[in-house]
Write an enzyme that holds these catalytic residues in place. Structure first.
Site, PDB file in Angstrom:
ATOM      1  N   SER A 148       0.854  -1.193   0.000  1.00 23.70           N
ATOM      2  CA  SER A 148       0.000   0.000   0.000  1.00 23.70           C
ATOM      3  C   SER A 148       0.881   1.231   0.000  1.00 23.70           C
ATOM      4  O   SER A 148       1.991   1.209   0.549  1.00 23.70           O
ATOM      5  CB  SER A 148      -0.877   0.025   1.250  1.00 23.70           C
ATOM      6  OG  SER A 148      -1.466   1.307   1.403  1.00 23.70           O
ATOM      7  N   TYR A 161      -0.904  -0.823  10.182  1.00 20.36           N
ATOM      8  CA  TYR A 161      -1.051  -1.104   8.745  1.00 20.36           C
ATOM      9  C   TYR A 161       0.178  -0.611   7.978  1.00 20.36           C
ATOM     10  O   TYR A 161       0.729  -1.310   7.130  1.00 20.36           O
ATOM     11  CB  TYR A 161      -2.324  -0.418   8.247  1.00 20.36           C
ATOM     12  CG  TYR A 161      -2.707  -0.720   6.823  1.00 20.36           C
ATOM     13  CD1 TYR A 161      -3.302  -1.937   6.490  1.00 20.36           C
ATOM     14  CD2 TYR A 161      -2.501   0.214   5.812  1.00 20.36           C
ATOM     15  CE1 TYR A 161      -3.676  -2.204   5.182  1.00 20.36           C
ATOM     16  CE2 TYR A 161      -2.879  -0.043   4.505  1.00 20.36           C
ATOM     17  CZ  TYR A 161      -3.464  -1.259   4.196  1.00 20.36           C
ATOM     18  OH  TYR A 161      -3.834  -1.520   2.898  1.00 20.36           O
TER      19      TYR A 161
END
Length: 254
Positions: A148, A161
């Site tokens: 990401s 994350y």
């Protein structure tokens, strides 16, 4: 005639592909794209069996082959069983796309640290390790890990994350170095904000705020990511690319 059809469709050796987290969103788009390109696809899912079956059905409608496999990629036994299922069915594994867990939540609780790490980082490690054993024997393979843009630039409220996705990038660089002598290419794709069930639920203010951070001023589509993954997975032109991180984010990380 059949001959004309054969000429129109480029010959593909029907590579065997495992796509994790393939029942929806980016994973689904990747599985469909690779299925359409002539691959034999194992469609992995954690909970959404019905959706995964639909993906397999669509691939078969394209004239491809697909099987579904329910399993948690953060559990070694599940990963081993998944790889074994693909090998038992098709004899080998050529490509692995580690996409499971790639959900861009806006906020994450600290208590979810282990869960996020297990799914986003441990899962990539276990699947890559299991696939590499198979690929090393035939001295050929491609692994694409979906990380990401958050792993590159960070995001408030997403420490776990961001850490997991940055970990995927570091892990992939090492895996690329280790796999290179056996002709195993490992690359990373870092999506930004991609249209999904979740972006559809965002309020107008939040959406405006997000779109304001994207130079192209719009969300990406799952198919955008799938196109890049298909190139890295199948194209002869990608055979000299390894250990690289590709950002597909409308310009967020410029």
């Amino acid at each position: 005639t059949t001959t004309e059809e054969e000429e129109a469709v480029p010959k593909v050796e029907s590579p065997v592909v495992v796509v994790t987290g393939a029942s929806r969103g980016i994973g689904k788009a990747i599985a469909l794209s690779l299925g359409k390109a002539g691959c034999k696809v194992l469609v992995n899912y954690a909970r959404s069996a019905k959706e995964a079956e639909e993906v397999s059905k669509q691939i078969e409608e394209y004239g491809g082959q697909a099987i579904t496999f329910g399993g948690d990629v953060s559990k070694e036994a599940d990963v081993d069983a998944m790889m074994k299922t693909a090998v038992d069915k098709w004899g080998t594994i050529d490509v692995v796309v580690n996409n499971a867990g790639d959900t861009l939540l806006i906020r994450m609780k600290k208590s979810q640290w282990d869960e996020v790490m297990d799914l986003n980082l441990t899962g990539v490690f276990l699947c890559s390790q299991a696939a590499t054993k198979i690929m090393m024997k035939k001295r050929k393979g491609r692994i694409i890990n979906i990380a990401s843009v958050v792993g590159l630039i960070g995001n408030i409220g997403q420490a776990n994350y961001a850490a997991a996705k940055a970990g995927v990038i570091g892990f992939s660089k090492t895996a690329a170095r280790e796999g290179a002598s056996r002709n195993i290419n490992v690359n990373v794709v870092c999506p930004g904000f991609i249209a999904s069930d979740m972006t559809a639920k965002l309020g107008e203010d939040m959406e405006k705020k997000i779109l304001g951070t994207i130079p192209l001023g719009r969300y990406g589509q799952p198919e955008d990511v799938a196109g890049l993954v298909e190139f890295l997975a199948l194209s002869p032109a990608a055979s000299y690319i390894t250990g690289q991180t590709f950002t597909i984010d409308g310009g967020i990380a410029i």
